[in-house]
Motif scaffolding. Structure first.
Motif, PDB file in Angstrom:
ATOM      1  N   TYR A 176       0.861  -1.175   0.000  1.00 57.54           N
ATOM      2  CA  TYR A 176       0.000   0.000   0.000  1.00 57.54           C
ATOM      3  C   TYR A 176       0.899   1.227   0.000  1.00 57.54           C
ATOM      4  O   TYR A 176       1.948   1.243   0.649  1.00 57.54           O
ATOM      5  CB  TYR A 176      -0.903   0.027   1.239  1.00 57.54           C
ATOM      6  N   LEU A 182       0.447   5.268   0.699  1.00 52.77           N
ATOM      7  CA  LEU A 182      -0.448   6.334   1.147  1.00 52.77           C
ATOM      8  C   LEU A 182       0.278   7.668   1.068  1.00 52.77           C
ATOM      9  O   LEU A 182       1.413   7.798   1.541  1.00 52.77           O
ATOM     10  CB  LEU A 182      -0.904   6.061   2.589  1.00 52.77           C
ATOM     11  N   LYS A 183      -0.374   8.666   0.497  1.00 53.02           N
ATOM     12  CA  LYS A 183       0.281   9.951   0.234  1.00 53.02           C
ATOM     13  C   LYS A 183      -0.351  11.070   1.053  1.00 53.02           C
ATOM     14  O   LYS A 183      -1.565  11.103   1.264  1.00 53.02           O
ATOM     15  CB  LYS A 183       0.202  10.281  -1.258  1.00 53.02           C
ATOM     16  N   SER A 232      -5.356   7.331 -15.860  1.00 50.21           N
ATOM     17  CA  SER A 232      -4.978   7.328 -14.445  1.00 50.21           C
ATOM     18  C   SER A 232      -5.690   8.420 -13.650  1.00 50.21           C
ATOM     19  O   SER A 232      -6.148   8.178 -12.531  1.00 50.21           O
ATOM     20  CB  SER A 232      -3.464   7.508 -14.316  1.00 50.21           C
ATOM     21  N   SER A 256      -9.087   8.116 -11.875  1.00 49.71           N
ATOM     22  CA  SER A 256      -9.160   7.288 -10.661  1.00 49.71           C
ATOM     23  C   SER A 256      -9.908   5.978 -10.880  1.00 49.71           C
ATOM     24  O   SER A 256     -10.852   5.664 -10.152  1.00 49.71           O
ATOM     25  CB  SER A 256      -9.795   8.083  -9.512  1.00 49.71           C
ATOM     26  N   LYS A 303      -1.655  -0.572 -10.252  1.00 52.82           N
ATOM     27  CA  LYS A 303      -2.417  -0.385  -9.026  1.00 52.82           C
ATOM     28  C   LYS A 303      -3.826  -0.910  -9.232  1.00 52.82           C
ATOM     29  O   LYS A 303      -4.520  -0.489 -10.159  1.00 52.82           O
ATOM     30  CB  LYS A 303      -2.463   1.099  -8.630  1.00 52.82           C
ATOM     31  N   SER A 310      -6.541  -0.443  -3.960  1.00 52.34           N
ATOM     32  CA  SER A 310      -5.583   0.279  -3.122  1.00 52.34           C
ATOM     33  C   SER A 310      -4.207  -0.363  -3.087  1.00 52.34           C
ATOM     34  O   SER A 310      -3.307   0.154  -2.432  1.00 52.34           O
ATOM     35  CB  SER A 310      -6.128   0.354  -1.678  1.00 52.34           C
ATOM     36  N   GLU A 357       5.073   9.907   1.730  1.00 53.90           N
ATOM     37  CA  GLU A 357       4.438   8.640   1.387  1.00 53.90           C
ATOM     38  C   GLU A 357       4.737   7.617   2.474  1.00 53.90           C
ATOM     39  O   GLU A 357       5.876   7.486   2.932  1.00 53.90           O
ATOM     40  CB  GLU A 357       4.938   8.123   0.045  1.00 53.90           C
ATOM     41  N   LYS A 366      -4.855  11.720   4.429  1.00 57.10           N
ATOM     42  CA  LYS A 366      -4.395  11.149   3.166  1.00 57.10           C
ATOM     43  C   LYS A 366      -4.951  11.940   1.986  1.00 57.10           C
ATOM     44  O   LYS A 366      -6.067  12.452   2.037  1.00 57.10           O
ATOM     45  CB  LYS A 366      -4.853   9.683   3.089  1.00 57.10           C
ATOM     46  N   THR A 367      -4.151  12.034   0.930  1.00 54.77           N
ATOM     47  CA  THR A 367      -4.589  12.741  -0.265  1.00 54.77           C
ATOM     48  C   THR A 367      -4.255  11.917  -1.501  1.00 54.77           C
ATOM     49  O   THR A 367      -3.560  10.904  -1.427  1.00 54.77           O
ATOM     50  CB  THR A 367      -3.903  14.121  -0.364  1.00 54.77           C
ATOM     51  N   SER A 368      -4.773  12.356  -2.625  1.00 56.75           N
ATOM     52  CA  SER A 368      -4.435  11.726  -3.897  1.00 56.75           C
ATOM     53  C   SER A 368      -3.517  12.670  -4.658  1.00 56.75           C
ATOM     54  O   SER A 368      -3.896  13.799  -4.954  1.00 56.75           O
ATOM     55  CB  SER A 368      -5.709  11.446  -4.701  1.00 56.75           C
ATOM     56  N   SER A 427      -0.612  12.369  -7.826  1.00 56.51           N
ATOM     57  CA  SER A 427       0.233  11.681  -8.792  1.00 56.51           C
ATOM     58  C   SER A 427       1.195  12.689  -9.398  1.00 56.51           C
ATOM     59  O   SER A 427       0.767  13.733  -9.912  1.00 56.51           O
ATOM     60  CB  SER A 427      -0.622  11.052  -9.897  1.00 56.51           C
TER      61      SER A 427
END
Length: 242
Positions: free
Chosen positions: A10, A12-13, A58, A61, A89, A92, A192, A214-216, A218
């Motif tokens: 996993y 996580l960002k 991508s 999502s 990916k 998750s 991360e 947590k955020t998204s 890329s």
């Protein structure tokens, strides 16, 4: 040197301020060790199709997405080791497969100019990926300064901090110097957390106390949305009104 070539974990960002990073570093001291490479500048070349199919998919999502890149952990020389990485990916979970090889060989192989003498399972997967997307080629150079740490008790738990994230669409070579357009918001650091299972309780408590969520984010996706896509739109409008 033996390199790990298969990852399942996993990732996580979190976008945090520099002040929050300093707090996290202090909390981490009893539990984490710094990576042996210290603060490094990571260089990546991302591959995509003529229509930027991979990154467009991508940023929507979807449950499943994939990407291909070549990475080096220092300024490359023709014979220095780089990593060809196929990253997928599903929901998750991140699955990463990578091949270490000399920089010159890696770039020629991905360009279709040479063939590998030994076809491992990972090499076959990468070649299938290349053939499936057909027009795939280098489109973006992306670099950043990284500090990495791993758990004293669980080495599979890693924390990384990325700063000075820069991208450019020209001079797509791992042998080139680092320069480009910043894509991180001013004053922010990308943190991360990478783990095979759950996050340690001490980290969970700290994030909750500091209200760090947590955020998204890329890196390639942000570069596309903020830089590449506007350029494509301008070019399209220029052709319409020419």
């Amino acid at each position: 040197m033996a390199y790990k070539t298969v990852f399942m974990r996993y990732e996580l960002k979190y976008l945090i301020a520099h002040e929050q990073k300093e707090k996290i570093m202090k909390v981490m001291e009893p539990y984490m060790k710094p990576d042996k490479y210290g603060r490094t500048i990571i260089r990546n070349i991302y591959y995509d199709t003529d229509s930027y199919r991979l990154v467009r998919h991508s940023i929507e999502s979807p449950p499943y997405k994939e990407k291909l890149r070549v990475r080096s952990y220092a300024k490359a020389e023709p014979g220095s080791t780089v990593f060809v990485e196929l990253k997928k990916k599903y929901k998750s979970v991140v699955y990463k497969r990578r091949l270490p090889m000399p920089e010159t060989q890696a770039m020629k192989w991905l360009a279709g100019d040479v063939k590998l003498k030994e076809k491992t399972q990972i090499a076959k997967e990468i070649e299938y990926f290349m053939n499936y997307y057909r027009t795939i080629h280098p489109v973006l150079f992306l670099s950043y300064e990284r500090e990495a740490f791993y758990g004293r008790e669980d080495e599979n738990f890693r924390v990384t901090f990325d700063e000075n994230i820069l991208c450019r669409q020209e001079v797509l070579s791992l042998q080139a110097d680092v320069w480009g357009i910043p894509i991180l918001p001013a004053g922010k650091v990308l943190m991360e957390l990478k783990c095979a299972g759950g996050i340690p309780l001490w980290m969970v408590r700290f994030l909750s106390k500091e209200r760090i969520f947590k955020t998204s984010f890329s890196k390639y996706g942000t570069a596309y949305k903020n830089i590449i896509y506007p350029q494509l739109q301008q070019s399209k409008e220029a052709r319409i009104y020419a």
